[in-house]
Design a protein around this motif. Structure first.
Motif, PDB file in Angstrom:
ATOM      1  N   ASP A   1       0.836  -1.209   0.000  1.00 39.87           N
ATOM      2  CA  ASP A   1       0.000   0.000   0.000  1.00 39.87           C
ATOM      3  C   ASP A   1       0.868   1.256   0.000  1.00 39.87           C
ATOM      4  OD1 ASP A   1      -2.170  -1.645   0.054  1.00 39.87           O
ATOM      5  OD2 ASP A   1      -2.601  -1.371   2.191  1.00 39.87           O
ATOM      6  N   GLN A   2       1.924   1.244   0.809  1.00 43.60           N
ATOM      7  CA  GLN A   2       2.810   2.404   0.859  1.00 43.60           C
ATOM      8  C   GLN A   2       3.607   2.540  -0.427  1.00 43.60           C
ATOM      9  OE1 GLN A   2       4.838   2.992   4.558  1.00 43.60           O
ATOM     10  NE2 GLN A   2       6.540   4.095   3.638  1.00 43.60           N
ATOM     11  N   GLN A   3       4.083   1.410  -0.952  1.00 41.57           N
ATOM     12  CA  GLN A   3       4.832   1.430  -2.204  1.00 41.57           C
ATOM     13  C   GLN A   3       3.966   1.922  -3.362  1.00 41.57           C
ATOM     14  OE1 GLN A   3       8.228   0.471  -2.984  1.00 41.57           O
ATOM     15  NE2 GLN A   3       8.312   0.954  -0.807  1.00 41.57           N
ATOM     16  N   GLN A   4       2.702   1.513  -3.361  1.00 49.79           N
ATOM     17  CA  GLN A   4       1.805   1.908  -4.443  1.00 49.79           C
ATOM     18  C   GLN A   4       1.593   3.414  -4.461  1.00 49.79           C
ATOM     19  OE1 GLN A   4       0.288  -0.376  -6.876  1.00 49.79           O
ATOM     20  NE2 GLN A   4       0.340   1.672  -7.762  1.00 49.79           N
ATOM     21  N   GLN A   5       1.516   4.018  -3.265  1.00 48.69           N
ATOM     22  CA  GLN A   5       1.347   5.469  -3.204  1.00 48.69           C
ATOM     23  C   GLN A   5       2.528   6.182  -3.857  1.00 48.69           C
ATOM     24  OE1 GLN A   5       0.591   6.770   0.805  1.00 48.69           O
ATOM     25  NE2 GLN A   5      -1.106   5.345   1.103  1.00 48.69           N
ATOM     26  N   LEU A   6       3.737   5.652  -3.633  1.00 53.47           N
ATOM     27  CA  LEU A   6       4.912   6.255  -4.254  1.00 53.47           C
ATOM     28  C   LEU A   6       4.906   6.059  -5.763  1.00 53.47           C
ATOM     29  CD1 LEU A   6       7.745   5.249  -1.748  1.00 53.47           C
ATOM     30  CD2 LEU A   6       6.866   7.554  -2.169  1.00 53.47           C
ATOM     31  N   LEU A   7       4.602   4.847  -6.176  1.00 53.32           N
ATOM     32  CA  LEU A   7       4.704   4.524  -7.600  1.00 53.32           C
ATOM     33  C   LEU A   7       3.529   5.057  -8.408  1.00 53.32           C
ATOM     34  CD1 LEU A   7       6.178   0.927  -7.339  1.00 53.32           C
ATOM     35  CD2 LEU A   7       7.364   3.066  -7.798  1.00 53.32           C
ATOM     36  N   ASP A   8       2.514   5.560  -7.733  1.00 53.99           N
ATOM     37  CA  ASP A   8       1.443   6.244  -8.454  1.00 53.99           C
ATOM     38  C   ASP A   8       1.905   7.603  -8.963  1.00 53.99           C
ATOM     39  OD1 ASP A   8      -0.400   4.240  -8.249  1.00 53.99           O
ATOM     40  OD2 ASP A   8      -1.370   5.027  -6.445  1.00 53.99           O
ATOM     41  N   ILE A   9       3.052   8.058  -8.450  1.00 53.20           N
ATOM     42  CA  ILE A   9       3.642   9.310  -8.936  1.00 53.20           C
ATOM     43  C   ILE A   9       4.388   8.982 -10.232  1.00 53.20           C
ATOM     44  CG2 ILE A   9       5.227  11.199  -8.412  1.00 53.20           C
ATOM     45  CD1 ILE A   9       4.767  10.573  -5.431  1.00 53.20           C
ATOM     46  N   PRO A  10       3.979   9.525 -11.361  1.00 56.83           N
ATOM     47  CA  PRO A  10       4.570   9.130 -12.652  1.00 56.83           C
ATOM     48  C   PRO A  10       6.092   9.251 -12.697  1.00 56.83           C
ATOM     49  CG  PRO A  10       2.608  10.464 -13.004  1.00 56.83           C
ATOM     50  CD  PRO A  10       2.889  10.503 -11.533  1.00 56.83           C
ATOM     51  N   HIS A  11       6.634  10.296 -12.092  1.00 55.44           N
ATOM     52  CA  HIS A  11       8.082  10.507 -12.134  1.00 55.44           C
ATOM     53  C   HIS A  11       8.819   9.341 -11.478  1.00 55.44           C
ATOM     54  CE1 HIS A  11      11.887  12.729 -12.047  1.00 55.44           C
ATOM     55  NE2 HIS A  11      12.025  12.279 -10.803  1.00 55.44           N
ATOM     56  N   ILE A  12       8.340   8.914 -10.315  1.00 53.28           N
ATOM     57  CA  ILE A  12       8.998   7.814  -9.605  1.00 53.28           C
ATOM     58  C   ILE A  12       8.816   6.510 -10.366  1.00 53.28           C
ATOM     59  CG2 ILE A  12       8.956   6.441  -7.489  1.00 53.28           C
ATOM     60  CD1 ILE A  12       8.325   8.950  -5.951  1.00 53.28           C
ATOM     61  N   CYS A  13       7.625   6.292 -10.864  1.00 56.59           N
ATOM     62  CA  CYS A  13       7.350   5.060 -11.624  1.00 56.59           C
ATOM     63  C   CYS A  13       8.254   4.964 -12.848  1.00 56.59           C
ATOM     64  CB  CYS A  13       5.885   5.044 -12.034  1.00 56.59           C
ATOM     65  SG  CYS A  13       5.373   3.538 -12.891  1.00 56.59           S
ATOM     66  N   GLN A  14       8.533   6.094 -13.486  1.00 59.56           N
ATOM     67  CA  GLN A  14       9.348   6.095 -14.702  1.00 59.56           C
ATOM     68  C   GLN A  14      10.813   5.833 -14.406  1.00 59.56           C
ATOM     69  OE1 GLN A  14       9.194   9.818 -16.805  1.00 59.56           O
ATOM     70  NE2 GLN A  14      10.773   9.227 -18.289  1.00 59.56           N
ATOM     71  N   HIS A  15      11.320   6.371 -13.311  1.00 61.69           N
ATOM     72  CA  HIS A  15      12.760   6.341 -13.073  1.00 61.69           C
ATOM     73  C   HIS A  15      13.207   5.331 -12.029  1.00 61.69           C
ATOM     74  CE1 HIS A  15      13.674   9.769 -15.640  1.00 61.69           C
ATOM     75  NE2 HIS A  15      12.632  10.395 -15.129  1.00 61.69           N
ATOM     76  N   GLN A  16      12.304   4.583 -11.437  1.00 62.06           N
ATOM     77  CA  GLN A  16      12.688   3.559 -10.466  1.00 62.06           C
ATOM     78  C   GLN A  16      12.068   2.217 -10.865  1.00 62.06           C
ATOM     79  OE1 GLN A  16      12.915   6.836  -6.867  1.00 62.06           O
ATOM     80  NE2 GLN A  16      12.069   4.852  -6.387  1.00 62.06           N
ATOM     81  N   PRO A  17      12.484   1.685 -12.036  1.00 58.97           N
ATOM     82  CA  PRO A  17      11.871   0.462 -12.569  1.00 58.97           C
ATOM     83  C   PRO A  17      12.062  -0.760 -11.677  1.00 58.97           C
ATOM     84  CG  PRO A  17      13.874   1.018 -13.782  1.00 58.97           C
ATOM     85  CD  PRO A  17      13.571   2.183 -12.902  1.00 58.97           C
ATOM     86  N   GLN A  18      13.169  -0.803 -10.941  1.00 51.99           N
ATOM     87  CA  GLN A  18      13.395  -1.967 -10.085  1.00 51.99           C
ATOM     88  C   GLN A  18      12.408  -1.999  -8.934  1.00 51.99           C
ATOM     89  OE1 GLN A  18      17.527  -1.233  -9.281  1.00 51.99           O
ATOM     90  NE2 GLN A  18      18.236  -2.318 -11.078  1.00 51.99           N
ATOM     91  N   GLN A  19      12.064  -0.833  -8.422  1.00 56.45           N
ATOM     92  CA  GLN A  19      11.053  -0.752  -7.369  1.00 56.45           C
ATOM     93  C   GLN A  19       9.693  -1.166  -7.918  1.00 56.45           C
ATOM     94  OE1 GLN A  19      11.252   2.972  -5.327  1.00 56.45           O
ATOM     95  NE2 GLN A  19       9.579   2.513  -3.925  1.00 56.45           N
ATOM     96  N   VAL A  20       9.432  -0.815  -9.171  1.00 59.66           N
ATOM     97  CA  VAL A  20       8.189  -1.233  -9.819  1.00 59.66           C
ATOM     98  C   VAL A  20       8.138  -2.757  -9.918  1.00 59.66           C
ATOM     99  CG1 VAL A  20       6.856  -1.153 -11.952  1.00 59.66           C
ATOM    100  CG2 VAL A  20       7.972   0.927 -11.115  1.00 59.66           C
ATOM    101  N   GLN A  21       9.252  -3.374 -10.298  1.00 56.78           N
ATOM    102  CA  GLN A  21       9.315  -4.833 -10.394  1.00 56.78           C
ATOM    103  C   GLN A  21       9.016  -5.490  -9.052  1.00 56.78           C
ATOM    104  OE1 GLN A  21      12.800  -6.596 -12.195  1.00 56.78           O
ATOM    105  NE2 GLN A  21      13.084  -4.839 -13.549  1.00 56.78           N
ATOM    106  N   GLN A  22       9.626  -4.964  -7.994  1.00 55.44           N
ATOM    107  CA  GLN A  22       9.419  -5.545  -6.670  1.00 55.44           C
ATOM    108  C   GLN A  22       7.959  -5.463  -6.250  1.00 55.44           C
ATOM    109  OE1 GLN A  22      11.962  -3.880  -3.705  1.00 55.44           O
ATOM    110  NE2 GLN A  22      13.861  -4.556  -4.680  1.00 55.44           N
ATOM    111  N   LEU A  23       7.345  -4.301  -6.461  1.00 57.13           N
ATOM    112  CA  LEU A  23       5.957  -4.134  -6.062  1.00 57.13           C
ATOM    113  C   LEU A  23       5.043  -5.054  -6.858  1.00 57.13           C
ATOM    114  CD1 LEU A  23       3.701  -2.719  -4.519  1.00 57.13           C
ATOM    115  CD2 LEU A  23       3.705  -0.932  -6.277  1.00 57.13           C
ATOM    116  N   ALA A  24       5.270  -5.135  -8.167  1.00 65.28           N
ATOM    117  CA  ALA A  24       4.431  -6.004  -9.005  1.00 65.28           C
ATOM    118  C   ALA A  24       4.547  -7.452  -8.561  1.00 65.28           C
ATOM    119  CB  ALA A  24       4.830  -5.850 -10.474  1.00 65.28           C
ATOM    120  N   GLY A  25       5.773  -7.896  -8.261  1.00 62.83           N
ATOM    121  CA  GLY A  25       5.965  -9.271  -7.814  1.00 62.83           C
ATOM    122  C   GLY A  25       5.298  -9.543  -6.486  1.00 62.83           C
TER     123      GLY A  25
END
Length: 476
Positions: free
Chosen positions: A183-207
């Motif tokens: 839930d906390q990670q999703q709030q961060l990654l809902d910010i387009p800038h962070i989602c675009q430039h932190q792909p590894q964090q996106v991978q972790q959350l999706a997994g």
């Protein structure tokens, strides 16, 4: 008889550069020393030898597994690169300390699963695109990563759901820390800038989200943090060896500053000298920002501007420590810019030194930290009175907390993977235990704000001698 051998080792590295002997010029004792509580008998010897990091972390994982009695699996991430600007400029990466504690891995984008029952470690690696090798170099194979870290297996983040379904089909709980909660990670990654430039964090959350969907497991944040804090507060011999290595290299870097210092230099020149010397000893990263304060700047506790010019009559305070395998030193020293203490400088310097030695001699397993701090502050008041800086009965001085005018901070704190290391009892111990590593850092400061407040306080004005205190303000 109880002996604290680690204290001798640490003091020989952190405190042996005296300056208290006759004829000493640019030498200085540290204001901050470290004591490790580990009693040994006269015929015993503790071996604080560095070991392979994979073996060190395996020992620490066993400790954590024995404390995790809540069932389920442990999931920890190491963090991702933080974007600074442009397409590919990032802040220097430093992994989460809890992740380093269990795995020793310092690369971004990794996570891990730990099974407390079997003590099996599964590394969760980021999957980089093929062309990443052109820009930043490719990652080793999964088998190579597992071998180097001493893990049982390494998988990609995208394979986490299938892995849990196949190897842990009955898992009902993933114990995580707050910053890993989806839930906390999703709030961060809902910010387009962070989602675009932190792909590894996106991978972790999706997994992690897919794993929850597949296994129907729940996320629990109630147990893991306290367990890790409790384990990290008591150091193993291998951890002490890392702290010693960090302290040795940092001590040499402090000596490099003394050799380099000349009136007219900038404080940041001395900061640069520390970083260069630490790197020469294999310590590439600092545990916290350097504090280099000359003259009055030395009396600013967290001074980080480091931009002033060093004056010929200044005392220079340097608070700096570098990391070894993410374990940090924490050393403070004060020395005269021109190489020679004035009589006033020497009096205050010897005062602080006596406080430090007094506190170090009181530290042993079973001692109460509040008693040690109280005794040290009483000695501070006694010395201040002898130097003519305060007046009045000891009872009155203590009741009015006059000691806090000159030493407004605590006596020390836990030290380890973080400069203010974690524990399950707060920033300082209550009753000292074997294996704890704490700093011992008395200080005497002449801060205009605190002195002005005291001199304008009807109760305290009679205890502080304004002429002497105002004279001391100029050297911090």
């Amino acid at each position: 008889m109880m002996h604290t051998l680690p204290t001798r080792l640490l003091r020989s590295e952190l405190c042996r550069l005296t300056g208290a002997s006759n004829g000493a010029s640019r030498r200085a004792r540290c204001r901050r020393a470290v004591k490790v509580l580990n009693p040994v008998t006269a015929d015993q010897q503790v071996n604080y030898a560095l070991v392979e990091l994979r073996e060190q972390c395996r020992e620490l994982r066993v400790r954590v597994c024995k404390k995790m009695l809540a069932g389920g699996l442990v999931y920890l991430s190491g963090g991702d690169l933080k974007h600074r600007n442009g397409a590919d400029v990032y802040y220097p990466f430093r992994p989460h300390s809890n992740f380093v504690y269990l795995t020793g891995i310092t690369e971004p984008g990794f996570a891990c699963l730990l099974d407390p029952e079997s003590q099996k470690l599964t590394l969760v690696a980021p999957k980089a695109p093929d062309d990443a090798a052109v820009w930043s170099g490719g990652l080793p194979s999964l088998d190579q990563i597992a071998e180097e870290a001493g893990a049982d297996i390494c998988i990609y983040a995208g394979d986490l759901p299938n892995y849990l379904q196949q190897c842990h089909p009955n898992v009902d709980t993933l114990h995580i820390l707050d910053y890993d909660h989806p839930d906390q990670q999703q709030q961060l990654l809902d910010i387009p800038h962070i989602c675009q430039h932190q792909p590894q964090q996106v991978q972790q959350l999706a997994g992690l989200q897919a794993a929850q969907t597949v296994t129907k497991c729940s996320f629990n944040t109630a147990f893991l943090n306290n367990t890790l804090n409790r384990c990290r507060s008591l150091k193993t011999a291998a951890e002490v060896a890392c702290l010693l290595e960090a302290s040795k290299g940092s001590a040499e870097a402090h000596k490099a500053i003394w050799r380099a210092c000349k009136p007219g230099m900038k404080e940041y020149h001395l900061e640069a000298a520390f970083g260069h010397a630490a790197g020469q000893h294999g310590l590439r990263h600092l545990g916290y920002p350097c504090i280099v304060g000359a003259g009055r700047n030395a009396a600013v506790l967290h001074y980080e501007r480091n931009s002033a010019t060093v004056g010929p009559n200044d005392l220079v305070l340097v608070d700096a420590g570098a990391e070894y395998c993410c374990y940090t030193a924490d050393i403070t020293r004060t020395f005269p810019a021109n190489g020679t203490f004035t009589p006033q400088h020497r009096d205050i310097y010897d005062l602080v030194l006596s406080l430090q030695e007094h506190a170090l001699n009181l530290i042993k397993p079973g001692a109460t930290w509040s008693d040690i701090q109280h005794s040290t502050r009483q000695l501070l008041l006694d010395h201040l009175q002898q130097l003519g800086l305060v007046q009045g009965s000891m009872e009155t001085l203590a009741e009015l907390q006059v000691d806090k005018i000159f030493m407004p901070h605590g006596l020390g704190h836990f030290l380890g993977l973080d400069v203010h290391d974690v524990s399950d009892v707060g920033p300082v111990p209550q009753q000292l235990q074997e294996g704890q590593c704490i700093t011992v850092e008395p200080g005497v400061y002449f801060m205009p704000l605190l002195l002005d407040r005291a001199l304008s306080d009807p109760k305290k004005v009679c205890t502080c001698l304004p002429l002497f205190c105002s004279t001391c303000i100029m050297y911090g």
